[in-house]
Design an enzyme around this catalytic site. Structure first.
Site, PDB file in Angstrom:
ATOM      1  N   LEU A 102       0.819  -1.204   0.000  1.00 32.38           N
ATOM      2  CA  LEU A 102       0.000   0.000   0.000  1.00 32.38           C
ATOM      3  C   LEU A 102       0.856   1.259   0.000  1.00 32.38           C
ATOM      4  CD1 LEU A 102      -2.728  -1.008   2.640  1.00 32.38           C
ATOM      5  CD2 LEU A 102      -2.766  -1.367   0.159  1.00 32.38           C
ATOM      6  N   ASP A 151      12.739   3.378  11.513  1.00 33.42           N
ATOM      7  CA  ASP A 151      11.785   2.564  12.267  1.00 33.42           C
ATOM      8  C   ASP A 151      10.736   3.528  12.816  1.00 33.42           C
ATOM      9  OD1 ASP A 151      10.362   1.185  14.230  1.00 33.42           O
ATOM     10  OD2 ASP A 151      12.143   0.229  15.092  1.00 33.42           O
ATOM     11  N   THR A 169      -0.959  -7.622  -1.053  1.00 35.65           N
ATOM     12  CA  THR A 169       0.256  -7.019  -0.515  1.00 35.65           C
ATOM     13  C   THR A 169       1.222  -8.140  -0.153  1.00 35.65           C
ATOM     14  OG1 THR A 169      -0.468  -7.068   1.793  1.00 35.65           O
ATOM     15  CG2 THR A 169      -1.118  -5.136   0.481  1.00 35.65           C
ATOM     16  N   TYR A 219      -3.168  -7.869  16.639  1.00 37.03           N
ATOM     17  CA  TYR A 219      -3.333  -7.066  15.419  1.00 37.03           C
ATOM     18  C   TYR A 219      -4.594  -6.204  15.503  1.00 37.03           C
ATOM     19  CZ  TYR A 219      -3.553  -5.984  10.415  1.00 37.03           C
ATOM     20  OH  TYR A 219      -3.608  -5.340   9.199  1.00 37.03           O
TER      21      TYR A 219
END
Length: 254
Positions: A17, A57, A195, A160
């Site tokens: 993405l 990061d 992805t 998640y």
């Protein structure tokens, strides 16, 4: 906001993405900073669009601050910031081996939630210091990335789903707070997209997943996410809300 001539920053720009968004914004005249965990990942996208590559990061405050300082110096203050950096995690709370999964939970929240907040915090500071772009006082837009898992997370997605739910929950309060600076905040919650996270799925698993995608009954294309980012940039009334980009998908229990 008109994209042409504006500086934009995209995290997770090395693939998926993020890469599609970086290319799409550049094609519409934006000067794009491609941020990824590795220099190689960022450079692979930046090279094709005349952008700049930055290794950072997103959960490291010092690295993100340095990234936005460099963006300001080289292409001007980022007026559009899109956070696509993140990881997918599939770990049960009680796995069959009886082990603890607290470390996986902490890592997922650190990258997906803390990383998104860190980028938003530092980007907003840079935007607020910039001059308004129009009569409305527009200074910038931040687009964060959640997932449909924030509402219908599957077994094994507790970490998640929690991380993406946190991203969603930040959207309105962030938009309300940053409104006085002329900064909008939006979140996109993608469904099933092609992805790197989904590329390794076995054919039978992919076919089973697609049974839950009403129309169009396929995986989303990264370019479709990028086109939604463009629509958000160009429509000033989109602020403080979450858009599910999912072809009416509702994820099953597992």
């Amino acid at each position: 906001m008109i994209l042409s001539g504006q500086a934009a920053a995209v995290t997770g720009a090395g693939s998926g993405l993020g890469a599609a968004t970086a290319r799409h914004l550049a094609a519409r005249g934006a000067r794009v900073a491609c941020i990824d965990l590795t220099e190689d990942g960022a450079a692979a996208t930046a090279a094709g669009i005349g952008g700049i590559a930055i290794a950072a990061d997103v959960s490291d405050q010092v690295a993100v601050e340095a990234a936005f300082e460099r963006i300001g110096d080289e292409i001007g203050p980022a007026r559009v910031v899109v956070s696509c950096a993140g990881i997918g995690t599939a770990r049960r709370i009680l796995p069959r081996d009886g082990g603890l999964t607290i470390d996986a939970f902490e890592r997922t929240l650190r990258i997906n939630l803390l990383g998104t907040y860190t980028v938003m915090n530092i980007a907003a500071r840079a935007m607020a210091a910039a001059a308004p772009l129009d009569g409305d006082g527009t200074r910038g837009l931040i687009v964060n990335t959640a997932s449909v898992a924030y509402q219908d997370g599957q077994i094994g997605q507790a970490a998640y789903s929690a991380s993406k739910g946190g991203v969603v929950s930040m959207t309105l309060p962030a938009a309300r707070e940053l409104a006085r600076f002329g900064i909008r905040v939006m979140t996109i919650a993608p469904g099933l997209f092609e992805t790197s996270m989904s590329s390794g799925l076995p054919d039978e698993v992919r076919a089973e997943i697609l049974q839950n995608v009403p129309f169009p009954s396929r995986m989303g294309h990264a370019e479709e996410y990028a086109r939604l980012v463009q629509s958000i940039v160009e429509n000033p009334m989109l602020n403080g809300t979450v858009i599910r980009l999912d072809a009416a998908t509702r994820m099953p229990i597992k």
